[in-house]
Design a protein around this motif. Structure first.
Motif, mmCIF file in Angstrom:
data_model
loop_
_atom_site.group_PDB
_atom_site.id
_atom_site.type_symbol
_atom_site.label_atom_id
_atom_site.label_comp_id
_atom_site.label_asym_id
_atom_site.label_seq_id
_atom_site.Cartn_x
_atom_site.Cartn_y
_atom_site.Cartn_z
ATOM 1 N N ILE A 117 5.723 102.655 26.198
ATOM 2 C CA ILE A 117 5.238 103.900 25.675
ATOM 3 C C ILE A 117 5.031 104.305 24.276
ATOM 4 C CG2 ILE A 117 5.147 106.392 26.260
ATOM 5 C CD1 ILE A 117 6.102 106.466 28.851
ATOM 6 N N CYS A 118 6.744 104.166 24.101
ATOM 7 C CA CYS A 118 7.124 104.634 22.705
ATOM 8 C C CYS A 118 6.685 103.135 21.714
ATOM 9 C CB CYS A 118 8.654 104.532 22.512
ATOM 10 S SG CYS A 118 9.705 105.626 23.893
ATOM 11 N N GLY A 119 6.062 102.341 22.291
ATOM 12 C CA GLY A 119 5.542 100.931 21.342
ATOM 13 C C GLY A 119 6.943 100.842 19.745
ATOM 14 N N GLU A 120 5.693 101.214 18.204
ATOM 15 C CA GLU A 120 6.469 100.353 17.572
ATOM 16 C C GLU A 120 7.529 101.438 16.904
ATOM 17 O OE1 GLU A 120 3.648 99.103 14.740
ATOM 18 O OE2 GLU A 120 2.996 98.064 16.301
ATOM 19 N N GLN A 121 7.399 103.044 17.722
ATOM 20 C CA GLN A 121 8.319 103.655 17.182
ATOM 21 C C GLN A 121 9.215 104.113 17.095
ATOM 22 O OE1 GLN A 121 6.935 107.372 16.096
ATOM 23 N NE2 GLN A 121 5.087 106.050 15.784
ATOM 24 N N LEU A 122 10.341 102.439 18.002
ATOM 25 C CA LEU A 122 11.578 101.455 18.209
ATOM 26 C C LEU A 122 12.011 100.989 17.468
ATOM 27 C CD1 LEU A 122 12.207 102.953 21.797
ATOM 28 C CD2 LEU A 122 13.329 104.299 20.029
ATOM 29 N N ASP A 123 12.774 100.652 16.870
ATOM 30 C CA ASP A 123 12.814 99.472 16.420
ATOM 31 C C ASP A 123 13.712 98.911 17.190
ATOM 32 O OD1 ASP A 123 15.875 100.448 16.053
ATOM 33 O OD2 ASP A 123 15.739 100.436 14.263
ATOM 34 N N LYS A 124 14.748 97.535 16.964
ATOM 35 C CA LYS A 124 15.116 96.646 17.584
ATOM 36 C C LYS A 124 16.399 97.759 18.233
ATOM 37 C CE LYS A 124 15.550 91.747 18.501
ATOM 38 N NZ LYS A 124 14.341 92.468 20.031
ATOM 39 N N SER A 125 17.328 98.228 17.692
ATOM 40 C CA SER A 125 18.532 98.676 18.215
ATOM 41 C C SER A 125 18.272 99.871 18.563
ATOM 42 C CB SER A 125 19.130 98.916 16.840
ATOM 43 O OG SER A 125 19.554 97.776 16.349
ATOM 44 N N GLY A 126 16.864 100.899 18.651
ATOM 45 C CA GLY A 126 16.282 101.907 19.728
ATOM 46 C C GLY A 126 15.781 101.281 20.927
ATOM 47 N N GLN A 127 15.439 100.064 21.386
ATOM 48 C CA GLN A 127 15.419 99.524 22.417
ATOM 49 C C GLN A 127 16.278 99.416 22.809
ATOM 50 O OE1 GLN A 127 12.253 96.448 21.329
ATOM 51 N NE2 GLN A 127 11.287 97.678 20.357
ATOM 52 N N ASN A 128 17.604 98.856 22.083
ATOM 53 C CA ASN A 128 18.936 98.411 22.669
ATOM 54 C C ASN A 128 19.982 99.821 22.970
ATOM 55 O OD1 ASN A 128 18.658 95.701 22.713
ATOM 56 N ND2 ASN A 128 19.670 95.653 20.881
ATOM 57 N N LEU A 129 19.240 100.573 23.022
ATOM 58 C CA LEU A 129 19.501 101.816 23.214
ATOM 59 C C LEU A 129 18.895 102.522 24.700
ATOM 60 C CD1 LEU A 129 21.699 104.674 23.046
ATOM 61 C CD2 LEU A 129 19.604 105.676 21.522
ATOM 62 N N ILE A 130 17.592 102.293 24.571
ATOM 63 C CA ILE A 130 16.826 102.656 25.740
ATOM 64 C C ILE A 130 17.355 101.788 26.959
ATOM 65 C CG2 ILE A 130 14.373 103.211 26.517
ATOM 66 C CD1 ILE A 130 15.197 104.943 24.552
ATOM 67 N N ARG A 131 17.793 100.782 26.884
ATOM 68 C CA ARG A 131 18.220 99.384 27.751
ATOM 69 C C ARG A 131 19.215 99.881 28.048
ATOM 70 N NH1 ARG A 131 15.513 95.536 24.431
ATOM 71 N NH2 ARG A 131 13.534 95.318 24.597
ATOM 72 N N LEU A 132 20.763 100.905 27.107
ATOM 73 C CA LEU A 132 21.713 100.614 27.539
ATOM 74 C C LEU A 132 21.426 101.693 28.319
ATOM 75 C CD1 LEU A 132 24.534 100.517 27.713
ATOM 76 C CD2 LEU A 132 24.796 101.570 25.617
ATOM 77 N N MET A 133 20.834 102.951 28.503
ATOM 78 C CA MET A 133 20.799 104.521 29.071
ATOM 79 C C MET A 133 20.215 104.553 30.157
ATOM 80 S SD MET A 133 20.053 106.865 25.661
ATOM 81 C CE MET A 133 20.635 108.987 26.878
ATOM 82 N N ALA A 134 18.644 103.100 30.245
ATOM 83 C CA ALA A 134 18.313 102.914 31.507
ATOM 84 C C ALA A 134 19.520 102.073 32.964
ATOM 85 C CB ALA A 134 17.033 102.459 31.710
ATOM 86 N N GLU A 135 20.357 101.520 32.368
ATOM 87 C CA GLU A 135 20.796 100.527 33.126
ATOM 88 C C GLU A 135 21.912 101.891 33.208
ATOM 89 O OE1 GLU A 135 24.445 97.318 31.959
ATOM 90 O OE2 GLU A 135 21.740 96.781 31.148
#
Length: 182
Positions: free
Chosen positions: A69-87
């Motif tokens: 949903i966030c698409g290109e608004q998140l870089d790789k580090s931002g994506q990692n934060l989302i994954r960690l918070m989801a986990e």
């Protein structure tokens, strides 16, 4: 609300520290992280996304959906934060993470006035070195107010709030005299 802050604080602090570290190479890193967190927080606030977050999908599925949903608004580090918070099932506190991140940025960008009293006028290179060292020491931007005091003999006195570094010859002689009297 305080419970959300307690949960969100480590994520906000980690994101902020990471952004500050990255800002040594990329001056816009702190701003980019603020934009990423703001966008992700807006996504998470959406009612449909809220319902999805409270569903029984796996953390990986939830993370990948939010990232897509966030698409290109998140870089790789931002994506990692989302994954960690989801986990850790913490994506719902993302708006609080963003607010705390903003608070850290405001503190970081605060400018502290530093008084520098020297025996002789300081050149630009010397002022830059003192400013860089004080910024590192105080973890915030500094504004130097330089003045000259011939009675120092040599060296400088650096003062801000309740913090003083006396590197003057006069200060060293005073400390030596005090030690000799003991």
């Amino acid at each position: 609300m305080s419970e959300l802050t307690t949960i969100a604080r480590p994520y906000a602090k980690a994101a902020f520290e990471f952004a500050v570290e990255k800002s040594e190479k990329d001056k816009s890193a702190v701003r980019k992280w603020a934009e990423m967190l703001d966008f992700a927080a807006q996504v998470v606030k959406d009612e449909t996304v809220q319902a999805f977050l409270s569903s029984s999908f796996s953390p990986q599925k939830v993370a990948e959906t939010v990232i897509s949903i966030c698409g290109e608004q998140l870089d790789k580090s931002g994506q990692n934060l989302i994954r960690l918070m989801a986990e850790n099932k913490r994506l719902t506190v993302l708006p609080t993470v963003f607010k705390l991140y903003q608070h850290y940025v405001e503190e970081y960008q605060a400018i502290t006035e530093v008084q520098v009293i020297s025996a002789k006028p300081l050149n630009v290179t010397q002022q830059d070195k003192i400013a860089a060292a004080m910024e590192k020491r105080l973890a915030r931007k500094v504004k130097l107010n330089c003045s000259v005091d011939n009675s120092l003999i040599a060296g400088v006195i650096i003062r801000t709030d309740d913090f003083v570094i006396d590197g003057s010859s006069r200060g060293q002689l005073a400390r030596l005299a005090s030690e000799l009297q003991l």
